[in-house]
Design a protein around this motif. Structure first.
Motif, PDB file in Angstrom:
ATOM      1  N   ALA A  27     -22.752  14.841 -27.640  1.00 43.24           N
ATOM      2  CA  ALA A  27     -21.300  15.189 -27.383  1.00 43.24           C
ATOM      3  C   ALA A  27     -20.870  16.144 -28.210  1.00 43.24           C
ATOM      4  N   VAL A  28     -20.190  17.078 -27.733  1.00 47.54           N
ATOM      5  CA  VAL A  28     -19.551  18.283 -28.440  1.00 47.54           C
ATOM      6  C   VAL A  28     -18.411  18.777 -27.845  1.00 47.54           C
ATOM      7  N   ASP A  29     -17.382  19.059 -28.547  1.00 51.72           N
ATOM      8  CA  ASP A  29     -16.102  19.618 -27.970  1.00 51.72           C
ATOM      9  C   ASP A  29     -16.187  21.179 -28.207  1.00 51.72           C
ATOM     10  N   LEU A  30     -16.298  21.758 -27.059  1.00 46.42           N
ATOM     11  CA  LEU A  30     -16.564  23.452 -27.198  1.00 46.42           C
ATOM     12  C   LEU A  30     -15.354  24.100 -28.139  1.00 46.42           C
ATOM     13  N   CYS A  31     -14.150  23.411 -27.954  1.00 43.42           N
ATOM     14  CA  CYS A  31     -12.946  23.864 -28.815  1.00 43.42           C
ATOM     15  C   CYS A  31     -12.980  23.744 -30.283  1.00 43.42           C
ATOM     16  N   GLU A  32     -14.022  22.981 -30.576  1.00 44.98           N
ATOM     17  CA  GLU A  32     -14.090  22.776 -32.205  1.00 44.98           C
ATOM     18  C   GLU A  32     -15.474  23.728 -32.701  1.00 44.98           C
ATOM     19  N   TRP A  33     -15.088  24.876 -33.131  1.00 44.63           N
ATOM     20  CA  TRP A  33     -15.973  25.666 -33.754  1.00 44.63           C
ATOM     21  C   TRP A  33     -17.054  24.961 -34.652  1.00 44.63           C
ATOM     22  N   PRO A  34     -16.925  24.000 -35.547  1.00 47.72           N
ATOM     23  CA  PRO A  34     -18.154  23.410 -36.222  1.00 47.72           C
ATOM     24  C   PRO A  34     -19.053  22.754 -35.490  1.00 47.72           C
ATOM     25  N   GLN A  35     -18.455  22.034 -34.360  1.00 56.96           N
ATOM     26  CA  GLN A  35     -19.322  21.527 -33.437  1.00 56.96           C
ATOM     27  C   GLN A  35     -20.549  22.345 -32.669  1.00 56.96           C
ATOM     28  N   VAL A  36     -19.511  23.338 -32.170  1.00 55.40           N
ATOM     29  CA  VAL A  36     -20.418  24.234 -31.458  1.00 55.40           C
ATOM     30  C   VAL A  36     -21.596  24.850 -32.181  1.00 55.40           C
ATOM     31  N   MET A  37     -21.243  25.407 -33.485  1.00 55.81           N
ATOM     32  CA  MET A  37     -22.210  26.038 -34.176  1.00 55.81           C
ATOM     33  C   MET A  37     -23.432  25.213 -34.666  1.00 55.81           C
ATOM     34  N   SER A  38     -22.871  23.792 -34.876  1.00 52.46           N
ATOM     35  CA  SER A  38     -24.141  22.793 -35.291  1.00 52.46           C
ATOM     36  C   SER A  38     -25.005  22.497 -34.033  1.00 52.46           C
ATOM     37  N   ASN A  46     -11.162  26.626 -21.553  1.00 53.25           N
ATOM     38  CA  ASN A  46     -12.292  27.813 -20.678  1.00 53.25           C
ATOM     39  C   ASN A  46     -12.265  29.067 -21.501  1.00 53.25           C
ATOM     40  N   VAL A  47     -11.400  29.407 -22.068  1.00 51.22           N
ATOM     41  CA  VAL A  47     -11.592  30.709 -22.961  1.00 51.22           C
ATOM     42  C   VAL A  47     -11.929  30.530 -24.259  1.00 51.22           C
ATOM     43  N   GLU A  48     -11.251  30.024 -24.932  1.00 56.07           N
ATOM     44  CA  GLU A  48     -11.396  29.373 -26.289  1.00 56.07           C
ATOM     45  C   GLU A  48     -12.933  29.048 -26.473  1.00 56.07           C
ATOM     46  N   GLY A  49     -13.215  27.938 -25.836  1.00 59.25           N
ATOM     47  CA  GLY A  49     -14.329  27.376 -25.770  1.00 59.25           C
ATOM     48  C   GLY A  49     -15.563  28.163 -25.545  1.00 59.25           C
ATOM     49  N   SER A  50     -15.433  29.016 -24.481  1.00 58.32           N
ATOM     50  CA  SER A  50     -16.368  29.963 -23.902  1.00 58.32           C
ATOM     51  C   SER A  50     -16.677  30.929 -25.367  1.00 58.32           C
ATOM     52  N   ILE A  51     -15.514  31.434 -25.812  1.00 56.02           N
ATOM     53  CA  ILE A  51     -15.898  32.289 -27.195  1.00 56.02           C
ATOM     54  C   ILE A  51     -16.493  31.716 -28.194  1.00 56.02           C
ATOM     55  N   ASN A  52     -16.208  30.501 -28.595  1.00 55.39           N
ATOM     56  CA  ASN A  52     -16.983  29.775 -29.406  1.00 55.39           C
ATOM     57  C   ASN A  52     -18.366  29.654 -29.010  1.00 55.39           C
ATOM     58  N   LEU A  53     -18.531  29.265 -27.994  1.00 52.76           N
ATOM     59  CA  LEU A  53     -20.094  29.165 -27.395  1.00 52.76           C
ATOM     60  C   LEU A  53     -20.800  30.672 -27.659  1.00 52.76           C
ATOM     61  N   PHE A  54     -20.161  31.748 -27.094  1.00 56.15           N
ATOM     62  CA  PHE A  54     -20.780  33.092 -27.430  1.00 56.15           C
ATOM     63  C   PHE A  54     -20.833  33.450 -28.828  1.00 56.15           C
ATOM     64  N   GLU A  55     -19.923  33.079 -29.754  1.00 50.27           N
ATOM     65  CA  GLU A  55     -20.370  33.475 -31.032  1.00 50.27           C
ATOM     66  C   GLU A  55     -21.261  32.657 -31.539  1.00 50.27           C
ATOM     67  N   ALA A  56     -21.540  31.326 -31.259  1.00 49.60           N
ATOM     68  CA  ALA A  56     -22.589  30.503 -31.657  1.00 49.60           C
ATOM     69  C   ALA A  56     -24.014  31.053 -31.343  1.00 49.60           C
ATOM     70  N   MET A  57     -23.905  31.475 -30.152  1.00 49.31           N
ATOM     71  CA  MET A  57     -25.023  31.999 -29.624  1.00 49.31           C
ATOM     72  C   MET A  57     -25.517  33.259 -30.246  1.00 49.31           C
ATOM     73  N   ARG A  58     -24.521  34.202 -30.868  1.00 48.13           N
ATOM     74  CA  ARG A  58     -24.934  35.214 -31.528  1.00 48.13           C
ATOM     75  C   ARG A  58     -25.350  35.012 -32.692  1.00 48.13           C
ATOM     76  N   LEU A  59     -24.744  34.228 -33.424  1.00 44.73           N
ATOM     77  CA  LEU A  59     -25.098  33.733 -34.826  1.00 44.73           C
ATOM     78  C   LEU A  59     -26.579  33.083 -35.029  1.00 44.73           C
ATOM     79  N   ALA A  60     -26.918  32.252 -33.901  1.00 42.93           N
ATOM     80  CA  ALA A  60     -28.199  31.539 -33.596  1.00 42.93           C
ATOM     81  C   ALA A  60     -29.301  32.491 -33.007  1.00 42.93           C
ATOM     82  N   GLY A  61     -29.089  33.772 -32.508  1.00 43.90           N
ATOM     83  CA  GLY A  61     -29.947  34.468 -31.787  1.00 43.90           C
ATOM     84  C   GLY A  61     -30.441  33.851 -30.555  1.00 43.90           C
ATOM     85  N   VAL A  62     -29.507  33.222 -29.778  1.00 46.03           N
ATOM     86  CA  VAL A  62     -29.733  32.680 -28.372  1.00 46.03           C
ATOM     87  C   VAL A  62     -29.318  33.925 -27.469  1.00 46.03           C
TER      88      VAL A  62
END
Length: 325
Positions: free
Chosen positions: A53-64, A97-113
């Motif tokens: 369970a994760v809320d894409l709008c919550e940056w710490p959850q997405v990064m975790s 749709n937009v902020e959640g996707s940015i969080n996803l892309f940023e987490a991917m960038r930092l994690a190397g996905v």
């Protein structure tokens, strides 16, 4: 075996993506703001599935999520979906749709996905300027939903250019199939027909729309996921033909003896009877055929019949258990 993160995994399309990935042997991380009972039950039976369970709008959850799971790739299906749904809650639609996707892309960038396949939509095109359009058609959305999805496409391009992500957009059209959660064509026609109820819609008979069976949509998404290298960042995944709303009614009438479904032309088609539809048509799928090897397996009649079969079975279960969908 690869590990694939699916966002929006408890949604209608997301759940079908998860089932298809598991069936072919992939490990899957199913992420959604709420994990549905069906997804939880599937995870308890299949060790290849992890539900989070994760809320894409919550940056710490997405990064975790990204650092804990380290997927090989992502299929991004999480969104507020639909023209009328986004029109009703435009601020939330933009955030999810937009902020959640940015969080996803940023987490991917930092994690190397590196790779994400984004479930996009024909709504990014706005009014079709020809009966059949390809991926180079101008993108001028006329709906909140289309505007949010186009923004996600553009952010994906920026992350691809600046950070080496590979953001692939699969633009599908009106996806339908068993258990479609929104009360729109063809679900409304099929349910009325199976209940033996006549249904007449006054408006929208001549709106031509590429209607795509859910299994074909998932097949196209997985082909985009699997392609080793992409020359393009967007693909139309549909059928390449555009039946009218009246054609859909006729297909239901042919498939259900005694069905009385009809559509008039008193006015244009409006989503939910309220929000005016953009001018539609067919999506040219030549690029997906050539580059991905995509070939739709369901024409309108076959897709309608498959949906009717599943809906009839669901009605039978309701009659036995007393449950209502």
């Amino acid at each position: 075996m690869k590990k694939i993160l699916v966002t929006g995994a408890s949604g209608w399309l997301g759940a079908e993506i998860v089932r298809t990935l598991l069936a072919r042997g992939d490990a899957v991380v199913a992420a959604d703001i709420v994990i549905s009972p069906a997804t939880a039950a599937l995870a308890s039976r299949d060790p290849k599935l992890t539900a989070v369970a994760v809320d894409l709008c919550e940056w710490p959850q997405v990064m975790s999520l990204m650092t804990a799971q380290r997927p090989d790739a992502v299929i991004h299906a999480a969104a507020v979906v639909g023209v009328i749904q986004c029109a009703d809650i435009p601020i939330k639609a933009n955030r999810v749709n937009v902020e959640g996707s940015i969080n996803l892309f940023e987490a991917m960038r930092l994690a190397g996905v590196k790779r994400v396949v984004h479930v996009s939509t024909e709504e990014t095109y706005g009014d079709f300027l020809a009966p059949t359009i390809d991926e180079e058609h101008p993108q001028k959305p006329v709906s909140v939903y289309g505007a949010t999805k186009l923004a996600v496409e553009h952010y994906g391009r920026m992350y691809s250019r600046d950070h080496g992500l590979e953001c692939i957009n699969v633009r599908t059209c009106w996806v339908y199939g068993p258990h479609l959660p929104r009360p729109r064509v063809p679900r409304t026609f099929i349910e009325a027909a199976l209940r033996g109820e006549p249904l007449h819609v006054d408006d929208g008979a001549q709106l031509a729309v590429d209607q795509v069976y859910i299994a074909d949509t998932v097949a196209g998404l997985l082909l985009a996921l699997d392609k080793p290298r992409h020359r393009y960042d967007s693909y139309n995944v549909a059928t390449g033909v555009a039946p009218t709303i009246a054609d859909v009614a006729d297909a239901v009438n042919r498939a259900v003896p005694g069905a009385r479904i009809s559509v008039g032309s008193l006015g244009p088609y409006r989503h939910g009877g309220v929000v005016l539809s953009a001018t539609k048509g067919a999506l040219d799928i030549s690029r997906a055929r050539t580059e991905l090897g995509y070939e739709p397996q369901y024409d309108l009649q076959r897709g309608i019949e498959a949906t009717i079969e599943a809906t009839r079975a669901a009605f039978a279960r309701e009659a036995v258990t007393g449950d209502q969908r």
